[in-house]
Design a protein around this motif. Structure first.
Motif, mmCIF file in Angstrom:
data_model
loop_
_atom_site.group_PDB
_atom_site.id
_atom_site.type_symbol
_atom_site.label_atom_id
_atom_site.label_comp_id
_atom_site.label_asym_id
_atom_site.label_seq_id
_atom_site.Cartn_x
_atom_site.Cartn_y
_atom_site.Cartn_z
ATOM 1 N N ASN A 115 0.813 -1.219 0.000
ATOM 2 C CA ASN A 115 0.000 0.000 0.000
ATOM 3 C C ASN A 115 0.848 1.270 0.000
ATOM 4 O O ASN A 115 0.375 2.324 -0.398
ATOM 5 C CB ASN A 115 -0.935 0.009 1.206
ATOM 6 C CG ASN A 115 -2.169 -0.838 0.950
ATOM 7 O OD1 ASN A 115 -3.010 -0.481 0.140
ATOM 8 N ND2 ASN A 115 -2.253 -1.978 1.615
ATOM 9 N N CYS A 636 3.187 9.916 5.097
ATOM 10 C CA CYS A 636 1.864 9.549 5.600
ATOM 11 C C CYS A 636 0.719 10.187 4.820
ATOM 12 O O CYS A 636 -0.381 9.637 4.760
ATOM 13 C CB CYS A 636 1.716 9.941 7.066
ATOM 14 S SG CYS A 636 3.183 9.617 8.070
ATOM 15 N N CYS A 639 -2.100 8.735 2.376
ATOM 16 C CA CYS A 639 -3.323 8.063 2.840
ATOM 17 C C CYS A 639 -4.077 8.852 3.895
ATOM 18 O O CYS A 639 -5.253 8.602 4.115
ATOM 19 C CB CYS A 639 -2.993 6.699 3.415
ATOM 20 S SG CYS A 639 -2.202 5.594 2.244
ATOM 21 N N HIS A 640 -3.383 9.713 4.614
ATOM 22 C CA HIS A 640 -4.065 10.460 5.684
ATOM 23 C C HIS A 640 -4.211 11.912 5.256
ATOM 24 O O HIS A 640 -3.271 12.697 5.357
ATOM 25 C CB HIS A 640 -3.277 10.374 6.995
ATOM 26 C CG HIS A 640 -3.237 8.994 7.578
ATOM 27 N ND1 HIS A 640 -4.342 8.416 8.168
ATOM 28 C CD2 HIS A 640 -2.238 8.074 7.647
ATOM 29 C CE1 HIS A 640 -4.020 7.197 8.586
ATOM 30 N NE2 HIS A 640 -2.761 6.953 8.281
ATOM 31 N N ASN A 674 -5.159 -4.157 7.897
ATOM 32 C CA ASN A 674 -6.170 -3.228 7.391
ATOM 33 C C ASN A 674 -5.582 -2.187 6.440
ATOM 34 O O ASN A 674 -6.254 -1.230 6.068
ATOM 35 C CB ASN A 674 -6.860 -2.501 8.548
ATOM 36 C CG ASN A 674 -7.493 -3.478 9.518
ATOM 37 O OD1 ASN A 674 -7.814 -4.599 9.147
ATOM 38 N ND2 ASN A 674 -7.637 -3.063 10.751
ATOM 39 N N MET A 676 -2.655 -0.329 7.003
ATOM 40 C CA MET A 676 -1.772 0.681 7.593
ATOM 41 C C MET A 676 -0.372 0.078 7.663
ATOM 42 O O MET A 676 -0.107 -0.821 8.456
ATOM 43 C CB MET A 676 -2.297 1.053 8.998
ATOM 44 C CG MET A 676 -1.315 1.814 9.867
ATOM 45 S SD MET A 676 -0.762 3.382 9.119
ATOM 46 C CE MET A 676 0.729 3.688 10.071
HETATM 47 C C1 HEC Z 1 -0.843 3.379 2.413
HETATM 48 C C2 HEC Z 1 -1.738 4.129 3.214
HETATM 49 C C3 HEC Z 1 -1.236 4.623 4.554
HETATM 50 C C4 HEC Z 1 -0.082 5.318 4.810
HETATM 51 C C5 HEC Z 1 0.986 5.757 3.835
HETATM 52 C C6 HEC Z 1 -0.104 5.592 6.224
HETATM 53 N N1 HEC Z 1 -1.240 5.098 6.784
HETATM 54 FE FE1 HEC Z 1 -1.790 5.227 8.728
HETATM 55 N N2 HEC Z 1 -3.473 4.185 8.345
HETATM 56 C C7 HEC Z 1 -3.856 3.714 7.128
HETATM 57 C C8 HEC Z 1 -5.101 3.010 7.241
HETATM 58 C C9 HEC Z 1 -5.857 2.338 6.121
HETATM 59 C C10 HEC Z 1 -5.454 3.058 8.605
HETATM 60 C C11 HEC Z 1 -6.699 2.455 9.238
HETATM 61 C C12 HEC Z 1 -6.377 1.056 9.687
HETATM 62 C C13 HEC Z 1 -7.555 0.380 10.334
HETATM 63 O O1 HEC Z 1 -8.684 0.619 9.902
HETATM 64 O O2 HEC Z 1 -7.341 -0.399 11.271
HETATM 65 C C14 HEC Z 1 -4.414 3.809 9.258
HETATM 66 C C15 HEC Z 1 -4.399 4.062 10.610
HETATM 67 C C16 HEC Z 1 -3.428 4.802 11.260
HETATM 68 C C17 HEC Z 1 -3.434 5.100 12.664
HETATM 69 C C18 HEC Z 1 -4.522 4.689 13.658
HETATM 70 C C19 HEC Z 1 -5.508 5.817 13.712
HETATM 71 C C20 HEC Z 1 -6.751 5.563 14.494
HETATM 72 O O3 HEC Z 1 -7.383 6.550 14.897
HETATM 73 O O4 HEC Z 1 -7.133 4.384 14.640
HETATM 74 C C21 HEC Z 1 -2.339 5.860 12.907
HETATM 75 C C22 HEC Z 1 -1.899 6.432 14.233
HETATM 76 C C23 HEC Z 1 -1.642 6.025 11.660
HETATM 77 N N3 HEC Z 1 -2.336 5.369 10.674
HETATM 78 C C24 HEC Z 1 -0.480 6.762 11.504
HETATM 79 C C25 HEC Z 1 0.214 6.847 10.306
HETATM 80 C C26 HEC Z 1 1.480 7.516 10.188
HETATM 81 C C27 HEC Z 1 2.181 8.270 11.294
HETATM 82 C C28 HEC Z 1 1.884 7.354 8.901
HETATM 83 C C29 HEC Z 1 3.173 7.806 8.252
HETATM 84 C C30 HEC Z 1 4.377 7.392 8.895
HETATM 85 C C31 HEC Z 1 0.846 6.597 8.220
HETATM 86 N N4 HEC Z 1 -0.135 6.317 9.113
HETATM 87 C C32 HEC Z 1 0.897 6.259 6.882
HETATM 88 C C33 HEC Z 1 -3.182 3.887 5.931
HETATM 89 C C34 HEC Z 1 -1.960 4.501 5.804
#
Ligand code: HEC
Length: 727
Positions: A115, A636, A639-640, A674, A676
């Motif tokens: 991803n 990040c 996706c966010h 999921n 992440m």
């Molecule tokens: C490729 C896509 C993607 C990238 C890039 C990504 N994330 Fe995520 N992130 C997700 C997804 C999808 C979820 C939801 C997962 C779930 O539903 O359990 C998530 C969930 C999270 C959560 C949990 C949030 C919550 O409220 O439950 C955190 C914290 C988080 N990400 C931090 C980061 C950080 C910091 C980075 C960069 C270093 C990052 N993510 C990069 C896709 C991504």
């Protein structure tokens, strides 16, 4: 069960026998044998039980919840009462097409780390069905053959050449004679494009065609067709970042000629002068390449966008049909790629017959019909010597959303988007291997440009504001329409406005006089195909991007569509979409006459004020927060989007528990299944602390703003700019 497949073979000769004498004329009837309906993929059905006169009685027959909140883009296949389709990351499903009873589901073990280099969501665009097997590609690039009766894997082959790069796979495989062909995606990262052909029975690799050459220092090219291509690249090109050309969607087998037509992707990085410093056409970027299905050798090619500078992929769906052009009946391919033209080519030899502009454009000023080359206009569209506004925009005049070709009226029916990008180079950024959206060009959509301009640094703002195309931006920043177009003239017969640039659902045309199309506002709509008049709309409560299809079983005609928001820009959920109001419950929805209402997913609760974040850790300074912000945008933000109602979490609203588990989630993959990713290979504990400090700071600010809004009785939903792809 021989007769079962025998019946299918009659309808889809090509898929069964590899019959080189088969024709593309067998249009869809009871069965819908490819994601495009027929071998030519015209997204047209000869069924007419549901028609202009009775479509107002259309209602739900059955639905199936696929248990995902991510994008669904596939068009199902139906063969003799069984529906086969695909979902996120290459999951596959078989349903009883009359009742919706699930016959089997296949959930591949996908390396979800992929991803990180899947720009546009973990989508999949469909299955191929032939010889008792269902073929599907997984997001991490495995080609899988499943037993059509049981869903059990028969074989599984690795379709990725170099697993240290950012390859992924989202397209529907195509059966071509005795092989199944699949392409890769990832031109935005460090990927070199190719299609791979596997033996239908054994999964053995039969041939592979690379769409762009490799570093000549590594020795001869992988196959001879790349030697002439190499001459169109600077020997000192950025071979280390792959060059792009990834064929992530359209692959059409033409059983009449035995050719596989492949639409190739954009260049990576975007700016040709950064990719291939001395310029050049950079073959075979932005092209249709026609390959011999038996050998994979190139028979002809037509480059739609020489020296691509603007993310103009040619991967958009193709339609193989037959039409009278200048008095002569010809086998043709209809193709409207991102670059704004609708092409008609003779599919035997690639001869250019028509190239009509569908939208405002300034990267080219028409196509020279003698040479087939566009008249390039670098003075208005080369942004490496200063910001430019270029039409069409990077999401394309057309994208993956299938169009229909109606053989009765000769109309090409699909969404068309008239929008531009402001593009400029971002100094200090260099394309690096395996980084998020690997470009040193920044793109701003004209849909939001006037709102964004005041926020830009004055020199950049003034340079953009001085461009002559600002006139276009002021007249009409962006419009998206469903259009019925005469492919020979490019003229629009009728059009219907869509909700916004993200709203461009696929189309289905039928002999019942209808065009069906979904919208991300959650409605499935039926239009009169002669006039575009709206005849029926059904609120499904779920955003629709995928193309509807139709089939008949047990004497009843059904219309089916997969529903869920996603794809490019997936974390930016537009406020007018059903996903914003009711979440994103990925479903298959199937309709028939006298069906019932669609059960709407419950409305989301009103937005709550962001919870209080924890205190900053000792020692956090403004520099820590700045550093965290840079790391966040570099890793990040793909996706966010940190917007409310995003389909990935808004990290400005993290709960106490999430804050406590932050490191486990980010470094060690607590939520990897999921989607992440885990980051311990790229980010240190200190880096992650800095990102956390940035998010705590942001959450505190958002909370303060929202408490203030709440006090003043203002809604918390900020209108927000849509996508600002300032990668
Ligand atoms: C490729 C896509 C993607 C990238 C890039 C990504 N994330 Fe995520 N992130 C997700 C997804 C999808 C979820 C939801 C997962 C779930 O539903 O359990 C998530 C969930 C999270 C959560 C949990 C949030 C919550 O409220 O439950 C955190 C914290 C988080 N990400 C931090 C980061 C950080 C910091 C980075 C960069 C270093 C990052 N993510 C990069 C896709 C991504």
């Amino acid at each position: 069960m021989k007769s079962f497949w025998g019946a299918f073979c009659l309808l889809a000769l090509a898929a069964c026998s590899g019959g080189q004498d088969a024709k593309v004329d067998g249009l869809a009837a009871d069965n819908w044998v490819t994601p495009g309906g027929d071998v030519g993929k015209s997204h047209y059905s000869t069924l007419a039980d549901i028609n202009r006169d009775n479509v107002n009685k259309l209602g739900l027959a059955w639905s199936a919840d696929l248990g995902t909140n991510r994008g669904l883009e596939a068009t199902p296949v139906v063969i003799d009462g069984v529906m086969y389709t695909s979902g996120v990351a290459g999951r596959a499903y078989a349903f009883d097409a009359a009742t919706g009873r699930e016959i089997w589901r296949y959930e591949p073990q996908v390396d979800m780390q992929v991803n990180r280099t899947a720009c546009c969501d973990m989508v999949n665009r469909g299955v191929a069905v032939a010889r008792g097997k269902v073929y599907v590609a997984t997001l991490d690039g495995w080609m899988v053959a499943l037993d059509a009766k049981t869903g059990k894997p028969v074989w599984r082959s690795d379709a990725v050449v170099d697993r240290s790069r950012g390859d992924n796979s989202t397209g529907a495989p195509e059966v071509a004679g005795d092989v199944v062909v699949i392409g890769n995606a990832g031109a935005e990262y460090d990927v070199r494009g190719y299609v791979s052909a596997f033996d239908l029975e054994t999964g053995k690799l039969v041939w592979r065609f690379f769409t762009v050459p490799r570093d000549p220092k590594l020795g001869p090219q992988d196959h001879p067709d790349l030697e002439p291509a190499l001459k169109t690249w600077d020997p000192d090109s950025r071979w280390d970042v792959g060059g792009g050309g990834t064929p992530w969607d359209a692959i059409n087998y033409d059983p009449e000629s035995g050719l596989v037509l492949v639409g190739t992707g954009n260049g990576g990085p975007y700016a040709v002068s950064r990719r291939s410093p001395k310029g050049g056409d950079n073959l075979y970027l932005g092209s249709i390449v026609a390959l011999d299905a038996k050998t994979g050798r190139l028979k002809w090619h037509y480059q739609e966008t020489p020296g691509d500078n603007w993310d103009y992929t040619s991967t958009q769906p193709m339609i193989l049909t037959r039409m009278k052009v200048d008095g002569e009946e010809r086998p043709v391919v209809l193709h409207a790629p991102k670059n704004g033209f609708l092409y008609v080519l003779d599919r035997r030899d690639g001869k250019l017959l028509r190239a009509n502009a569908l939208v405002r454009m300034n990267w080219a000023n028409g196509v020279d019909m003698k040479t087939g080359r566009p008249n390039l206009t670098p003075e208005s569209s080369d942004y490496t010597n200063g910001p430019k506004i270029v039409f069409p925009a990077s999401p394309g005049a057309r994208n993956w959303h299938p169009a229909a070709y109606d053989p009765e009226t000769g109309l090409y029916i699909g969404t068309v988007q008239d929008m531009g990008n402001a593009i400029y180079m971002t100094p200090g950024r260099k394309p690096l291997a395996r980084r998020m959206l690997n470009n040193d060009a920044a793109l701003l959509f004209t849909s939001d440009l006037e709102a964004i301009l005041p926020t830009l640094p004055p020199p950049l703002r003034d340079a953009i504001a001085a461009r002559p195309e600002m006139k276009w931006v002021k007249e009409n920043p962006a419009s998206t329409e469903l259009r019925a177009i005469d492919p020979l003239t490019g003229k629009t017969r009728w059009s219907r406005p869509m909700g916004g640039w993200q709203d461009r659902g696929g189309a289905l045309a039928t002999a019942g006089g209808l065009v069906f199309q979904g919208s991300i506002d959650g409605h499935l709509r039926a239009f009169d195909k002669a006039s575009g008049k709206l005849l029926k709309e059904i609120d499904t409560g779920t955003a629709i991007l995928a193309a509807p299809m139709t089939y008949k079983v047990g004497g009843t005609q059904y219309v089916a569509v997969m529903a869920a928001w996603g794809g490019g820009g997936f974390p930016y959920v537009p406020p007018y979409s059903a996903a914003y109001r009711r979440g994103n419950k990925g479903r298959v929805l199937v309709f028939r006459l006298d069906g019932g209402p669609v059960p709407l997913p419950p409305a989301l609760p009103p937005l709550a004020v962001a919870p209080a974040p924890p205190r900053q850790a000792p020692g956090v300074t403004p520099q820590t927060i700045m550093q965290g912000m840079t790391l966040f945008f570099g890793n990040c933000a793909l996706c966010h989007s940190n917007q409310p109602r995003s389909i990935t979490p808004d990290l400005r609203r993290m709960s106490e528990g999430t804050h406590a588990a932050f490191k486990e989630i980010v470094l060690r993959g607590l939520l990897l299944p999921n989607g992440m990713p885990r980051w311990d290979d790229r980010l240190s504990e200190k880096d992650v602390d800095a990102i956390h400090a940035y998010l705590i700071d942001l959450q505190a600010k958002v909370r303060a703003e929202e408490l203030e809004k709440q006090k003043r009785g203002l809604p918390l939903d900020a209108p927000g700019l849509t996508i600002l792809s300032n990668y």
